[in-house]
Write an enzyme that holds these catalytic residues in place. Structure first.
Site, mmCIF file in Angstrom:
data_model
loop_
_atom_site.group_PDB
_atom_site.id
_atom_site.type_symbol
_atom_site.label_atom_id
_atom_site.label_comp_id
_atom_site.label_asym_id
_atom_site.label_seq_id
_atom_site.Cartn_x
_atom_site.Cartn_y
_atom_site.Cartn_z
ATOM 1 N N HIS A 145 -26.156 -26.075 49.913
ATOM 2 C CA HIS A 145 -24.841 -25.691 50.433
ATOM 3 C C HIS A 145 -24.794 -25.850 51.953
ATOM 4 O O HIS A 145 -25.832 -25.942 52.605
ATOM 5 C CB HIS A 145 -24.506 -24.240 50.072
ATOM 6 N N LYS A 149 -22.949 -20.616 54.608
ATOM 7 C CA LYS A 149 -22.812 -19.827 53.374
ATOM 8 C C LYS A 149 -23.467 -18.457 53.568
ATOM 9 O O LYS A 149 -24.572 -18.357 54.098
ATOM 10 C CB LYS A 149 -23.457 -20.575 52.200
HETATM 11 P P1 NAP Z 1 -15.227 -18.450 55.211
HETATM 12 O O1 NAP Z 1 -14.786 -19.752 55.768
HETATM 13 O O2 NAP Z 1 -16.159 -17.581 56.027
HETATM 14 O O3 NAP Z 1 -13.913 -17.630 54.837
HETATM 15 C C1 NAP Z 1 -13.891 -16.265 54.520
HETATM 16 C C2 NAP Z 1 -12.677 -15.678 55.229
HETATM 17 O O4 NAP Z 1 -12.464 -14.343 54.781
HETATM 18 C C3 NAP Z 1 -12.894 -15.608 56.754
HETATM 19 O O5 NAP Z 1 -11.741 -16.088 57.414
HETATM 20 C C4 NAP Z 1 -13.120 -14.121 56.967
HETATM 21 O O6 NAP Z 1 -12.759 -13.704 58.260
HETATM 22 C C5 NAP Z 1 -12.187 -13.552 55.913
HETATM 23 N N1 NAP Z 1 -12.365 -12.126 55.640
HETATM 24 C C6 NAP Z 1 -13.444 -11.328 55.882
HETATM 25 N N2 NAP Z 1 -13.192 -10.069 55.476
HETATM 26 C C7 NAP Z 1 -11.925 -10.064 54.971
HETATM 27 C C8 NAP Z 1 -11.080 -9.057 54.397
HETATM 28 N N3 NAP Z 1 -11.493 -7.792 54.242
HETATM 29 N N4 NAP Z 1 -9.826 -9.408 53.975
HETATM 30 C C9 NAP Z 1 -9.403 -10.674 54.110
HETATM 31 N N5 NAP Z 1 -10.146 -11.670 54.657
HETATM 32 C C10 NAP Z 1 -11.391 -11.371 55.070
HETATM 33 O O7 NAP Z 1 -15.954 -18.656 53.793
HETATM 34 P P2 NAP Z 1 -15.610 -19.741 52.656
HETATM 35 O O8 NAP Z 1 -16.502 -20.921 52.798
HETATM 36 O O9 NAP Z 1 -14.130 -19.934 52.586
HETATM 37 O O10 NAP Z 1 -16.114 -18.957 51.376
HETATM 38 C C11 NAP Z 1 -15.543 -17.724 50.965
HETATM 39 C C12 NAP Z 1 -16.233 -17.228 49.698
HETATM 40 O O11 NAP Z 1 -15.930 -18.119 48.620
HETATM 41 C C13 NAP Z 1 -17.762 -17.168 49.775
HETATM 42 O O12 NAP Z 1 -18.223 -16.021 49.095
HETATM 43 C C14 NAP Z 1 -18.193 -18.433 49.046
HETATM 44 O O13 NAP Z 1 -19.493 -18.336 48.495
HETATM 45 C C15 NAP Z 1 -17.137 -18.486 47.978
HETATM 46 N N6 NAP Z 1 -16.919 -19.782 47.338
HETATM 47 C C16 NAP Z 1 -16.685 -19.752 45.992
HETATM 48 C C17 NAP Z 1 -16.396 -20.924 45.318
HETATM 49 C C18 NAP Z 1 -16.095 -20.864 43.855
HETATM 50 O O14 NAP Z 1 -15.803 -21.908 43.238
HETATM 51 N N7 NAP Z 1 -16.113 -19.660 43.260
HETATM 52 C C19 NAP Z 1 -16.372 -22.151 46.002
HETATM 53 C C20 NAP Z 1 -16.611 -22.143 47.370
HETATM 54 C C21 NAP Z 1 -16.866 -20.950 48.043
HETATM 55 P P3 NAP Z 1 -13.911 -13.684 59.423
HETATM 56 O O15 NAP Z 1 -14.393 -15.086 59.562
HETATM 57 O O16 NAP Z 1 -13.175 -13.190 60.605
HETATM 58 O O17 NAP Z 1 -14.968 -12.742 58.914
#
Ligand code: NAP
Length: 257
Positions: A145, A149
């Site tokens: 990844h 992550k």
């Molecule tokens: P990311 O770019 O860090 O996005 C997460 C966002 O959520 C950030 O903007 C963060 O803000 C925000 N956040 C933190 N606390 C919050 C709250 N209480 N309420 C609302 N927003 C909040 O991460 P990402 O790459 O998008 O991934 C997000 C999640 O999805 C991870 O757990 C990843 O493993 C998962 N994922 C799942 C799949 C699937 O198919 N299931 C696929 C890809 C990713 P800050 O940056 O200010 O903290």
């Protein structure tokens, strides 16, 4: 009838894609985009706000989609589900049991849907790996990844390991662990399956499930080359939760796989 969608983590990498994908569907609308540290910004023309509870009161969503962080997701889902909002959860790094109690306490008919991977290819990879494990019990997982992550191993690797464990009748000994010269060289063990996590810039989400047998190997590999790979699954889940209830785990449940 338009499906009204709220997105938590809307300013993040996945949240942004979800806002775009939902906006492109003729029967869906993004009615709230929540991301506390990015309130006041816009994502795809939608204004970001800070508080989920306020957003639910103001915009009356039908469905919440959460791609945030392990520390945030459970509280977000509790807030939404107890307010009668169906939930589609993509955030990984928390055990699925964390949602059990919420799903039980939520009003009748509310669905909490959780999937470690929304890409159809990844779901098929898990299915094929489960099938192969019946005949080739020696197996290790390598998941790769992007370097930002938050959790390791990935939710997909954990789920794959669990499904392999369900399928194979015996757990073969893992040769080499006793000669580990540097700590961690042989990876983590999940449900009896060794899992190796690679984190590098340039990667998105990839996984190899490698089976070994006498004089042969079988490798099942899936690559999410960009985050749009997850969006058909997310859109399907948004439509499906309306007619489901309680805790539902895995895209395979919605695809009949
Ligand atoms: P990311 O770019 O860090 O996005 C997460 C966002 O959520 C950030 O903007 C963060 O803000 C925000 N956040 C933190 N606390 C919050 C709250 N209480 N309420 C609302 N927003 C909040 O991460 P990402 O790459 O998008 O991934 C997000 C999640 O999805 C991870 O757990 C990843 O493993 C998962 N994922 C799942 C799949 C699937 O198919 N299931 C696929 C890809 C990713 P800050 O940056 O200010 O903290």
């Amino acid at each position: 009838m338009m499906i009204r969608v709220a997105v938590t983590g809307a300013y993040g990498k996945m949240g942004r894609e979800v806002v775009r994908a939902v906006a492109a569907e003729p029967d869906m609308a993004v009615v709230a985009a929540i991301d506390p540290l990015h309130a006041g910004e816009t994502v795809e023309g939608v204004r970001v706000t800070a508080d989920l509870k306020d957003a639910i009161t103001a915009s009356a969503p039908d469905v919440l989609v959460d791609f945030t962080r392990p520390e945030a997701v459970v509280q977000n889902v509790r807030t939404a589900a107890l307010a009668g909002v169906d939930c589609v959860v993509g955030t990984t790094g928390v055990p699925v049991e964390s949602f059990d109690e919420i799903a039980t306490q939520a009003p009748e008919g509310v669905c909490v849907f959780v999937a470690p991977n929304f890409a159809i290819g990844a779901v098929l990879m898990m299915r094929f790996a489960q099938e192969a494990a019946r005949f080739m019990p020696h197996v290790e997982i390598v998941e790769l990844h992007h370097d930002r992550k938050a959790d390791a191993p990935s939710g997909t690797a954990l789920r794959t390991a669990e499904r392999i464990a369900q399928a194979r009748s015996a757990v073969p000994a893992a040769p080499g662990r006793e000669t580990e010269v540097a700590d961690g060289a042989r990876g983590a063990v999940v449900a009896g399956v060794t899992v190796h996590s690679v984190r590098l810039p340039g990667l998105v989400a990839h996984q190899e499930v490698i089976f070994g047998g006498q004089g042969q190997t079988l490798t099942i590999r899936h690559d999410s080359i960009d985050r749009t790979s997850f969006m058909p699954g997310v859109v399907l889940a948004i439509r499906s939760v309306r007619s489901r209830s309680g805790l539902v785990v895995g895209l395979e449940e919605l695809l009949g796989l």
